[in-house]
Design a protein around this motif. Structure first.
Motif, PDB file in Angstrom:
ATOM      1  N   GLY A  60      -5.255  -0.185  -5.303  1.00  0.00           N
ATOM      2  CA  GLY A  60      -6.348   0.377  -6.082  1.00  0.00           C
ATOM      3  C   GLY A  60      -7.725  -0.085  -5.656  1.00  0.00           C
ATOM      4  O   GLY A  60      -8.720   0.222  -6.326  1.00  0.00           O
ATOM      5  N   ALA A  61      -7.819  -0.793  -4.548  1.00  0.00           N
ATOM      6  CA  ALA A  61      -9.123  -1.309  -4.108  1.00  0.00           C
ATOM      7  C   ALA A  61      -9.998  -0.238  -3.476  1.00  0.00           C
ATOM      8  O   ALA A  61     -11.195  -0.439  -3.304  1.00  0.00           O
ATOM      9  CB  ALA A  61      -8.930  -2.471  -3.129  1.00  0.00           C
ATOM     10  N   GLY A  62      -9.416   0.899  -3.102  1.00  0.00           N
ATOM     11  CA  GLY A  62     -10.217   1.993  -2.554  1.00  0.00           C
ATOM     12  C   GLY A  62     -10.152   2.157  -1.053  1.00  0.00           C
ATOM     13  O   GLY A  62     -11.024   2.798  -0.458  1.00  0.00           O
ATOM     14  N   LYS A  63      -9.118   1.617  -0.421  1.00  0.00           N
ATOM     15  CA  LYS A  63      -9.001   1.712   1.035  1.00  0.00           C
ATOM     16  C   LYS A  63      -8.933   3.167   1.503  1.00  0.00           C
ATOM     17  O   LYS A  63      -9.606   3.561   2.451  1.00  0.00           O
ATOM     18  CB  LYS A  63      -7.749   0.942   1.493  1.00  0.00           C
ATOM     19  CG  LYS A  63      -7.779  -0.544   1.193  1.00  0.00           C
ATOM     20  CD  LYS A  63      -6.517  -1.244   1.646  1.00  0.00           C
ATOM     21  CE  LYS A  63      -5.294  -0.844   0.856  1.00  0.00           C
ATOM     22  NZ  LYS A  63      -5.376  -1.221  -0.589  1.00  0.00           N
ATOM     23  N   GLY A  64      -8.108   3.958   0.806  1.00  0.00           N
ATOM     24  CA  GLY A  64      -7.945   5.352   1.209  1.00  0.00           C
ATOM     25  C   GLY A  64      -9.238   6.138   1.136  1.00  0.00           C
ATOM     26  O   GLY A  64      -9.532   6.958   2.010  1.00  0.00           O
ATOM     27  N   ARG A 170      -8.075  -0.020 -14.498  1.00  0.00           N
ATOM     28  CA  ARG A 170      -8.596   1.309 -14.825  1.00  0.00           C
ATOM     29  C   ARG A 170      -8.116   2.343 -13.806  1.00  0.00           C
ATOM     30  O   ARG A 170      -7.697   3.443 -14.170  1.00  0.00           O
ATOM     31  CB  ARG A 170     -10.121   1.270 -14.850  1.00  0.00           C
ATOM     32  CG  ARG A 170     -10.771   2.527 -15.408  1.00  0.00           C
ATOM     33  CD  ARG A 170     -12.273   2.518 -15.218  1.00  0.00           C
ATOM     34  NE  ARG A 170     -12.637   2.690 -13.817  1.00  0.00           N
ATOM     35  CZ  ARG A 170     -12.633   3.867 -13.187  1.00  0.00           C
ATOM     36  NH1 ARG A 170     -12.271   4.969 -13.836  1.00  0.00           N
ATOM     37  NH2 ARG A 170     -12.969   3.952 -11.918  1.00  0.00           N
ATOM     38  N   ARG A 171      -8.139   1.975 -12.525  1.00  0.00           N
ATOM     39  CA  ARG A 171      -7.745   2.925 -11.482  1.00  0.00           C
ATOM     40  C   ARG A 171      -6.244   3.198 -11.493  1.00  0.00           C
ATOM     41  O   ARG A 171      -5.816   4.346 -11.348  1.00  0.00           O
ATOM     42  CB  ARG A 171      -8.179   2.400 -10.114  1.00  0.00           C
ATOM     43  CG  ARG A 171      -9.689   2.396  -9.926  1.00  0.00           C
ATOM     44  CD  ARG A 171     -10.092   1.837  -8.573  1.00  0.00           C
ATOM     45  NE  ARG A 171     -11.544   1.733  -8.455  1.00  0.00           N
ATOM     46  CZ  ARG A 171     -12.180   1.236  -7.396  1.00  0.00           C
ATOM     47  NH1 ARG A 171     -11.469   0.790  -6.354  1.00  0.00           N
ATOM     48  NH2 ARG A 171     -13.502   1.181  -7.367  1.00  0.00           N
ATOM     49  N   LEU A 172      -5.439   2.156 -11.673  1.00  0.00           N
ATOM     50  CA  LEU A 172      -3.996   2.363 -11.679  1.00  0.00           C
ATOM     51  C   LEU A 172      -3.556   3.146 -12.909  1.00  0.00           C
ATOM     52  O   LEU A 172      -2.672   4.012 -12.818  1.00  0.00           O
ATOM     53  CB  LEU A 172      -3.272   1.016 -11.611  1.00  0.00           C
ATOM     54  CG  LEU A 172      -3.460   0.217 -10.313  1.00  0.00           C
ATOM     55  CD1 LEU A 172      -2.649  -1.063 -10.357  1.00  0.00           C
ATOM     56  CD2 LEU A 172      -3.097   1.035  -9.086  1.00  0.00           C
ATOM     57  N   GLU A 173      -4.169   2.872 -14.058  1.00  0.00           N
ATOM     58  CA  GLU A 173      -3.858   3.654 -15.257  1.00  0.00           C
ATOM     59  C   GLU A 173      -4.255   5.112 -15.071  1.00  0.00           C
ATOM     60  O   GLU A 173      -3.583   6.026 -15.565  1.00  0.00           O
ATOM     61  CB  GLU A 173      -4.586   3.066 -16.469  1.00  0.00           C
ATOM     62  CG  GLU A 173      -3.975   1.764 -16.973  1.00  0.00           C
ATOM     63  CD  GLU A 173      -4.714   1.184 -18.167  1.00  0.00           C
ATOM     64  OE1 GLU A 173      -4.129   0.312 -18.845  1.00  0.00           O
ATOM     65  OE2 GLU A 173      -5.867   1.593 -18.421  1.00  0.00           O
ATOM     66  N   GLY A 174      -5.342   5.334 -14.343  1.00  0.00           N
ATOM     67  CA  GLY A 174      -5.802   6.700 -14.097  1.00  0.00           C
ATOM     68  C   GLY A 174      -4.856   7.508 -13.233  1.00  0.00           C
ATOM     69  O   GLY A 174      -4.908   8.744 -13.224  1.00  0.00           O
ATOM     70  N   ARG A 175      -3.980   6.827 -12.494  1.00  0.00           N
ATOM     71  CA  ARG A 175      -3.036   7.527 -11.625  1.00  0.00           C
ATOM     72  C   ARG A 175      -1.786   7.981 -12.367  1.00  0.00           C
ATOM     73  O   ARG A 175      -1.070   8.868 -11.891  1.00  0.00           O
ATOM     74  CB  ARG A 175      -2.615   6.620 -10.463  1.00  0.00           C
ATOM     75  CG  ARG A 175      -3.753   6.264  -9.521  1.00  0.00           C
ATOM     76  CD  ARG A 175      -3.298   5.272  -8.461  1.00  0.00           C
ATOM     77  NE  ARG A 175      -4.404   4.911  -7.565  1.00  0.00           N
ATOM     78  CZ  ARG A 175      -4.291   4.037  -6.566  1.00  0.00           C
ATOM     79  NH1 ARG A 175      -3.114   3.449  -6.345  1.00  0.00           N
ATOM     80  NH2 ARG A 175      -5.332   3.764  -5.787  1.00  0.00           N
ATOM     81  N   ILE A 176      -1.511   7.362 -13.505  1.00  0.00           N
ATOM     82  CA  ILE A 176      -0.235   7.591 -14.176  1.00  0.00           C
ATOM     83  C   ILE A 176      -0.061   9.040 -14.612  1.00  0.00           C
ATOM     84  O   ILE A 176       1.007   9.644 -14.423  1.00  0.00           O
ATOM     85  CB  ILE A 176      -0.100   6.636 -15.387  1.00  0.00           C
ATOM     86  CG1 ILE A 176      -0.011   5.182 -14.887  1.00  0.00           C
ATOM     87  CG2 ILE A 176       1.142   6.988 -16.212  1.00  0.00           C
ATOM     88  CD1 ILE A 176      -0.025   4.144 -16.005  1.00  0.00           C
TER      89      ILE A 176
END
Length: 275
Positions: A60-64, A170-176
């Motif tokens: 979730g750090a934003g590498k992609g 926040r980012r990982l929850e947003g993926r669910i």
């Protein structure tokens, strides 16, 4: 962690520290940097440079997103992204760096690793996919491996994206529940989420062993996705010497005289105009 000043190319964004960057401003600055990346691409081809860029960081750090921002306006024949899957049973028996070595750049290439051999220092170590002895041995030999790569002419840049625990959550929850992002949330991401301190310890030991003069780590704060993309692109442009390659002016030739060829009345199958 060191703060790298470095040389910078391109104008800095005008948003102050702590302020969000407006989308229009972000797109304007990114467009300028894309022009510079194309210049870099042409220089890499002209001079036969070999560039290897590594991106590491927590889930979730934003590498992609950073990699996409770098590559969306350049040629995939020059900028190659490598994101290896889990090793096969055969690869597990090989010398550890062996499966990464064929992907290192040849002359005229920029290779971007979306996670790299540093998997051993991070996820493999924390999640128990390698022994502690194997992890420590990796940290001992990696600086030597990277020194050989640099001495062979490879320009090696290593970036660690640092995300806060709150932003990662926040980012990982947003993926669910987002059908566009659910593929980004693997069972391994869920398992590793609870081991924040273990990953921090592994990161710190990795830096202590592999942050070398010939292959230093560069840390980028990634809570603000737009800013980190601009900051990293600006930084890497400043770390790779390049100039604008000579280019002949392009002039379109005249087309054949219209009507010289008559197409048959073929029943083409057109897709529906839904939009």
């Amino acid at each position: 962690m060191k703060v790298e000043k470095g040389e910078e190319k391109g104008k800095k964004n005008t948003a102050k520290a702590g302020e969000k960057l407006k989308t229009k401003e972000y797109e304007k600055e990114l467009a300028k940097l894309h022009v510079e990346l194309v210049k870099l691409q042409e220089w890499v081809k002209l001079k036969g440079l070999k560039v290897c860029i590594i991106f590491e960081g927590r889930d979730g750090a934003g590498k992609g997103g950073v990699i996409k921002a770098i590559t969306e306006r350049v040629s995939p024949r020059v900028f190659r992204v490598v994101a290896l899957p889990a090793p096969t049973e055969r690869e597990k028996t090989q010398m550890y760096p062996q499966r990464y070595m064929p992907h290192l750049p040849a002359a005229g290439e920029v290779v971007i690793f979306d996670r790299s051999w540093y998997n051993r220092a991070g996820v493999e170590r924390v999640m128990g996919f390698c022994t502690e002895k194997e992890a420590k041995r990796f940290l001992q030999v990696t600086p030597l491996f990277e020194q050989l790569a640099v001495e062979s002419g490879i320009i090696l840049l290593k970036y660690w994206l640092e995300v806060s625990p709150e932003e990662q959550t926040r980012r990982l929850e947003g993926r669910i529940n987002d059908g566009r992002k659910i593929w980004k949330l693997s069972p391994m991401d869920v398992k590793s989420y609870s081991r924040w301190d273990d990953y921090t310890k592994a990161r710190d030991e990795m830096f202590a062993a592999t942050d070398t003069a010939w292959a230093p780590w560069y840390v980028a704060k990634s809570d603000d996705k737009k800013k980190v993309r601009l900051n990293i692109i600006t930084h890497l442009l400043g770390r790779i010497p390049y100039k604008e390659a000579p280019r002949k002016k392009v002039v379109l030739p005249k087309r054949q005289k219209e009507g010289a060829y008559k197409s048959p009345d073929y029943p083409f199958t057109y897709i529906p105009d839904i939009y």
